[in-house]
Design a protein around this motif. Structure first.
Motif, PDB file in Angstrom:
ATOM      1  N   LEU A   1      15.314   6.370 -12.965  1.00  0.00           N
ATOM      2  CA  LEU A   1      15.153   5.392 -11.881  1.00  0.00           C
ATOM      3  C   LEU A   1      15.955   5.843 -10.674  1.00  0.00           C
ATOM      4  O   LEU A   1      16.727   6.802 -10.748  1.00  0.00           O
ATOM      5  CB  LEU A   1      15.648   4.012 -12.337  1.00  0.00           C
ATOM      6  N   TRP A   2      15.811   5.100  -9.587  1.00  0.00           N
ATOM      7  CA  TRP A   2      16.588   5.392  -8.390  1.00  0.00           C
ATOM      8  C   TRP A   2      17.635   4.315  -8.097  1.00  0.00           C
ATOM      9  O   TRP A   2      18.510   4.521  -7.281  1.00  0.00           O
ATOM     10  CB  TRP A   2      15.665   5.521  -7.177  1.00  0.00           C
ATOM     11  N   TRP A   3      17.497   3.156  -8.712  1.00  0.00           N
ATOM     12  CA  TRP A   3      18.399   2.030  -8.430  1.00  0.00           C
ATOM     13  C   TRP A   3      19.399   1.887  -9.573  1.00  0.00           C
ATOM     14  O   TRP A   3      19.025   1.611 -10.707  1.00  0.00           O
ATOM     15  CB  TRP A   3      17.575   0.758  -8.276  1.00  0.00           C
TER      16      TRP A   3
ATOM     17  N   GLY B   1       0.793  -1.231   0.000  1.00  0.00           N
ATOM     18  CA  GLY B   1       0.000   0.000   0.000  1.00  0.00           C
ATOM     19  C   GLY B   1       0.816   1.267   0.000  1.00  0.00           C
ATOM     20  O   GLY B   1       0.337   2.326   0.422  1.00  0.00           O
ATOM     21  N   THR B   2       2.052   1.197  -0.471  1.00  0.00           N
ATOM     22  CA  THR B   2       2.886   2.402  -0.518  1.00  0.00           C
ATOM     23  C   THR B   2       3.663   2.412  -1.824  1.00  0.00           C
ATOM     24  O   THR B   2       3.454   1.565  -2.691  1.00  0.00           O
ATOM     25  CB  THR B   2       3.843   2.445   0.699  1.00  0.00           C
ATOM     26  N   ASP B   3       4.541   3.406  -1.998  1.00  0.00           N
ATOM     27  CA  ASP B   3       5.379   3.452  -3.197  1.00  0.00           C
ATOM     28  C   ASP B   3       6.713   4.111  -2.850  1.00  0.00           C
ATOM     29  O   ASP B   3       6.926   4.582  -1.739  1.00  0.00           O
ATOM     30  CB  ASP B   3       4.681   4.174  -4.347  1.00  0.00           C
ATOM     31  N   ARG B   4       7.603   4.166  -3.851  1.00  0.00           N
ATOM     32  CA  ARG B   4       8.951   4.678  -3.602  1.00  0.00           C
ATOM     33  C   ARG B   4       8.943   6.151  -3.247  1.00  0.00           C
ATOM     34  O   ARG B   4       9.807   6.626  -2.510  1.00  0.00           O
ATOM     35  CB  ARG B   4       9.860   4.410  -4.799  1.00  0.00           C
ATOM     36  N   HIS B   5       7.985   6.895  -3.786  1.00  0.00           N
ATOM     37  CA  HIS B   5       7.949   8.326  -3.516  1.00  0.00           C
ATOM     38  C   HIS B   5       7.608   8.601  -2.053  1.00  0.00           C
ATOM     39  O   HIS B   5       8.117   9.557  -1.456  1.00  0.00           O
ATOM     40  CB  HIS B   5       6.951   8.998  -4.456  1.00  0.00           C
ATOM     41  N   GLU B   6       6.748   7.769  -1.479  1.00  0.00           N
ATOM     42  CA  GLU B   6       6.439   7.922  -0.053  1.00  0.00           C
ATOM     43  C   GLU B   6       7.651   7.575   0.802  1.00  0.00           C
ATOM     44  O   GLU B   6       7.894   8.181   1.839  1.00  0.00           O
ATOM     45  CB  GLU B   6       5.258   7.024   0.325  1.00  0.00           C
ATOM     46  N   LEU B   7       8.423   6.560   0.348  1.00  0.00           N
ATOM     47  CA  LEU B   7       9.604   6.173   1.117  1.00  0.00           C
ATOM     48  C   LEU B   7      10.716   7.204   1.005  1.00  0.00           C
ATOM     49  O   LEU B   7      11.432   7.467   1.974  1.00  0.00           O
ATOM     50  CB  LEU B   7      10.147   4.830   0.595  1.00  0.00           C
ATOM     51  N   GLY B   8      10.858   7.791  -0.173  1.00  0.00           N
ATOM     52  CA  GLY B   8      11.985   8.676  -0.431  1.00  0.00           C
ATOM     53  C   GLY B   8      13.143   7.879  -0.999  1.00  0.00           C
ATOM     54  O   GLY B   8      13.248   6.654  -0.812  1.00  0.00           O
ATOM     55  N   ARG B   9      14.034   8.555  -1.717  1.00  0.00           N
ATOM     56  CA  ARG B   9      15.092   7.879  -2.472  1.00  0.00           C
ATOM     57  C   ARG B   9      16.017   7.055  -1.578  1.00  0.00           C
ATOM     58  O   ARG B   9      16.312   5.897  -1.871  1.00  0.00           O
ATOM     59  CB  ARG B   9      15.896   8.894  -3.280  1.00  0.00           C
TER      60      ARG B   9
END
Length: 890
Positions: A409-411, A104-112
């Motif tokens: 991407l971030w990775w 229920g979340t995504d990378r933007h909520e987590l931050g880079r």
């Protein structure tokens, strides 16, 4: 005293395999040594992506190079097989993003930073899974040199390459049309787009001219017309020449568009007029550059229509397509709609339809790098096996486009570029600069590099480049690369370009391209078809040795592999056969025997000993020549047939009487048996490492053979590989055994065909034997009586025909087997007639299938070949039964 050396009744791969892999690893059996006096042999492992588990293609692409490495190690080479894994930017990021979505979340909520930490956690987990699978398979890589594409040393090499190419003008940043995945939200290289043909529609739209006429254009993507900035025609097209320089009105939007003349337009295609949308089509982009057209972006990076799309802003691109078509129809500007099959580009990772978008990206200017890589294959510094792949390589390399290397991407490896908002200066450096010369604050580019940018450096970055290390000096260029055909362009071509550019040497001297692994029916494996073979499950069921041998036996150059259950089971039985033969050998060794004896002088040996030594010597030469030519299938076939049909079926049976003897005869038999068995295990080892190590360790060996690098233990993986022995050649012994085998096999065939019980011994009368054949058969009478289960046999100048006697011809001889009172003629006749009835139905079905042109056109080649083989077997059996009936009813 004999029989005290014992093996378990069966080979238990689940306990044996991990024991020996741990032993090899702990003793350094696979470690390369740059200071060694041995000649070097080197390979790099195509690094698996840290996205999950290995598939059957990985199993093939690790089995074949492992066979080569183990073989070369046994030949006395200092072997480096360098392992590692790839961070696989977009693929790995997608895996983790799916995990986050399920939470229920995504990378933007987590931050880079937090997202990168999460991907690192996943990559470590996946890495452990992959390396454990490699150990299960038996891959003899040098784990002390394992690499990961995001290791700091490799990252430094990536930055060095980027900065060097940038400073030489071979990397540039610009606004160009790119392949854009609206799901992954990143640019894709041409190779990351999979084009599949599908049903669509071709929309014919009328663009009204100022004088009330119209120009009709056709498009498969009517939603992009909202971004049209021109209509193009060929300048020599008489139909439209008068319109060049005038304008037409863009439907729905009402914008005036210039009509331009451009030689790119094909006069014969469609109406000869094309809409030009520079922001959403690569060809239109080029036309726009030539004619200085504006770029109106109507589809955004999220796949939704932008504000430039007017009333359709915010709509999904496909919803907008439907709405645009409805409006065109309502306005009377939709001339017609045709059904149309065309190729649609999709993201190779998520299958989303790719959208051409104008975007600012980093590119590699590829032509200056491609030219030396083409030359290196043309002049033979690098060769492809099979050779036809060179043509494919040339076709792609000569038509290559500049390579988009930036990914949103971030990775991955962050682009080593920094921007100053105060003076717009772009700084490209290997290490992060402190600040801009103007005093402004710098911010790093948020993009990462295409995975294949770092993978392209793999052969030399893994050996310490840019430092001039001992490994780089000794093992680069590598000797051979064994890899799949699906990454020739993704990886092989880029390694060739980067290797030549930064080391001045080709990265490998030979490139062996493996085949695709398909199911038993020749179909491509896919989850949707439910025909995917999991190599771990396969190895759990039949063991790594049988799995490896199957893949090698089916690896014919240039042909796809059809993985059938029958072949897999057959090679599992082959492992059992080797095991059972070894049990026999061990049971017949004296307990006092601690060292393998020398083979006695040839003239003192019985014919069967000379024959088997000749055979194993010939086998060593055949296997060596096959491996030198990368004919894994030929090598496996020769090993299988020799071990099963010559060694096990014939020699083991023939040698029993010698082992039952006493004194010198028994000693000679043991010396030959042990030598041949040792040679067989060594020849098999590269293909079947686990079972051969387990068995070899039970045999008495000579001092100093197969020592581990520390000298504290011995292993077959360090034992010498057998070579052809000219002194063992014995054509006379081969001639003798061929005659014995032919006569024995003929009698056995009669027994099997007519249902003679195994316990019932027969009488054989041989008519017409020449002096030489008679001498051979009389000299080896005991072998013949035992193997053919004969009560007696003799010779006669002529024999009267008898209805109860079966006659067979062998060369110039006629073999007579009296069967009166042994075979029930009426029962055997009825059995043969029943079987012929069943065969008639089978033959009718097979002939009908193979006679159907549609079956031959549509079925996979492997399926057609299987049907043809079944037909041939059925026809041979019918001939046998018809001959039997003729004999039984005469």
């Amino acid at each position: 005293m004999t029989g005290m050396r014992e093996l378990a009744k069966g080979f238990e791969h689940a306990t044996v395999d991990p024991k020996w892999y741990a032993f090899w690893e702990s003793t350094g059996a696979f470690q390369a040594d740059p200071s060694s006096a041995r000649p070097p042999f080197s390979m790099v492992l195509p690094p698996p992506n840290v996205t999950g588990v290995l598939h059957i293609g990985h199993a093939l692409n690790q089995t074949l190079p492992d066979i080569v490495c183990r073989w070369k190690r046994m030949l006395g080479y200092d072997v480096l097989w360098l392992p590692g894994t790839d961070h696989a930017g977009i693929a790995t990021q997608n895996v983790v993003e799916k995990q986050l979505a399920a939470e229920g979340t995504d990378r933007h909520e987590l931050g880079r930073e937090a997202f990168e930490a999460r991907v690192w956690e996943w990559s470590r987990h996946s890495h452990g899974t992959i390396t454990n699978q490699m150990r299960t398979l038996g891959s003899s890589v040098d784990w002390s040199r394992e690499r990961f594409t995001l290791d700091e040393e490799l990252s430094r090499a990536v930055r060095r390459v980027f900065v060097t190419l940038y400073r030489e003008g071979l990397i540039y940043r610009g606004k160009y049309i790119v392949n854009w995945c609206t799901r992954c939200r990143t640019a894709l290289s041409d190779l990351e787009v999979v084009h599949t043909e599908q049903a669509g529609k071709l929309y014919h739209i009328r663009y009204v001219t100022r004088d009330g006429g119209a120009v009709t254009v056709a498009t498969t993507r009517p939603e992009t017309m909202l971004g049209d900035t021109a209509v193009a025609v060929h300048p020599d097209d008489d139909r439209y020449r008068h319109l060049v320089g005038q304008t037409v009105r863009l439907p729905i939007v009402g914008r005036e568009l210039p009509v331009i003349g451009d030689t790119f337009v094909d006069q014969a295609f469609g109406t000869g007029a094309v809409k030009v949308t520079p922001a959403h089509d690569p060809n239109d982009f080029e036309i726009g550059q030539r004619h200085d057209l504006s770029q109106v972006v109507v589809i955004g990076e999220d796949g939704r229509m932008t504000d430039e799309a007017g009333p359709y802003a915010g709509q999904d691109r496909f919803a907008a397509r439907r709405a645009v078509v409805e409006q065109l129809d309502a306005d009377g500007l939709l001339e017609r709609v045709e059904e149309h099959r065309h190729a649609v580009g999709r993201c190779s990772r998520c299958d989303t339809v790719v959208e051409p978008l104008v975007s600012t990206q980093w590119f590699v200017r590829i032509a200056p790098l491609a030219e030396p890589a083409i030359a290196a294959v043309k002049d033979g510094r690098t060769r492809f096996v099979p050779g036809n792949w060179a043509r494919t390589y040339f076709e792609w390399m000569t038509n290559i486009h500049d390579w988009c290397i930036s990914r949103q991407l971030w990775w991955g490896h962050r682009v080593p570029a920094w921007y100053c908002d105060q003076c717009d200066q772009v700084t490209v450096e290997e290490e992060a600069p402190v600040g801009c010369a103007c005093g402004g604050t710098l911010r790093q580019d948020t993009d990462v590099l295409d995975t294949w940018f770092s993978s392209g450096l793999w052969p030399f970055s893994t050996m310490g480049w840019p430092e001039q290390t001992a490994d780089l000096a000794r093992y680069y260029p590598t000797t051979v690369l064994i890899t799949g055909l699906d990454i020739i362009f993704f990886w092989v071509a880029r390694m060739m370009m980067m290797g030549l550019k930064f080391t001045g040497e080709v990265p490998f001297k030979t490139i062996y391209i493996t085949s695709l692994v398909r199911d038993a029916h020749g179909h491509k494996m896919s989850k949707s078809k439910g025909n995917v073979v999991n190599p771990l499950e396969l190895m759990e069921e039949i063991g790594a040795d049988a799995s490896r041998f199957t893949l090698a036996a089916l690896a014919s150059p240039g042909m796809d592999i059809s993985l059938s259950e029958g072949r897999l089971r057959g090679y599992r039985q082959f492992v059992n056969k080797i095991w059972n033969v070894s049990r026999f050998v061990l049971m017949n060794l004296p307990d006092t025997l601690t060292e393998r004896p020398e083979v006695p002088a040839r003239e003192s040996l019985d014919t069967i000993h000379r024959w088997i030594l000749h055979g194993v010597s010939r086998l060593a030469g055949e296997v060596t020549r096959a491996l030198e030519d990368y004919r894994f299938d030929v090598a496996a076939d020769r090993l299988y047939h020799f071990v099963w049909h010559e060694y096990a079926d014939w020699y083991i049976e023939l040698v029993k009487s010698h082992l039952e003897a006493e004194g010198v005869e028994r000693d000679r038999a043991i010396a030959v048996l042990l030598t041949v068995h040792d040679q067989v295990l060594r020849l098999l080892h590269p293909f079947m490492p686990f079972v051969t190590e387990e068995l070899w360790q039970t045999l008495p060996q000579r001092l100093g053979e197969g020592l581990t690098p520390d000298g504290q233990a011995r292993t077959i993986t360090r034992a010498a590989y057998p070579a052809e022995q000219p002194a063992w050649r014995d054509d006379a012994a081969v001639t003798v055994l061929e005659l014995l085998q032919e006569v024995t096999t003929t009698v056995r065939t009669v027994r099997a065909e007519l249902g003679v019980p195994p316990s019932r011994k027969l009488t054989l009368v041989i008519e017409g034997a020449g002096a030489a054949d008679r001498e051979v058969l009389e000299a080896h009478a005991e072998y013949l009586r035992r193997l053919a289960r004969l009560e007696s046999f003799g010779f006669a100048a002529s024999v009267e025909r008898d209805p109860d006697t079966v006659r067979r011809v062998v060369g110039d001889m006629r073999l007579h087997l009296p069967l009166a009172g042994i075979v029930d003629r009426s029962a055997e006749t009825a059995r043969a007639e029943r079987e012929l009835g069943k065969l008639a139905k089978q033959l009718a079905s097979l002939n009908g299938k193979l006679g159907n042109p549609k079956f031959r056109e549509r079925a996979a080649p492997a399926v057609v070949a299987e049907a043809e083989a079944q037909l041939e077997v059925a026809q041979r059996r019918r001939e046998q039964l018809e001959r039997m009936l003729a004999e039984l009813t005469t």
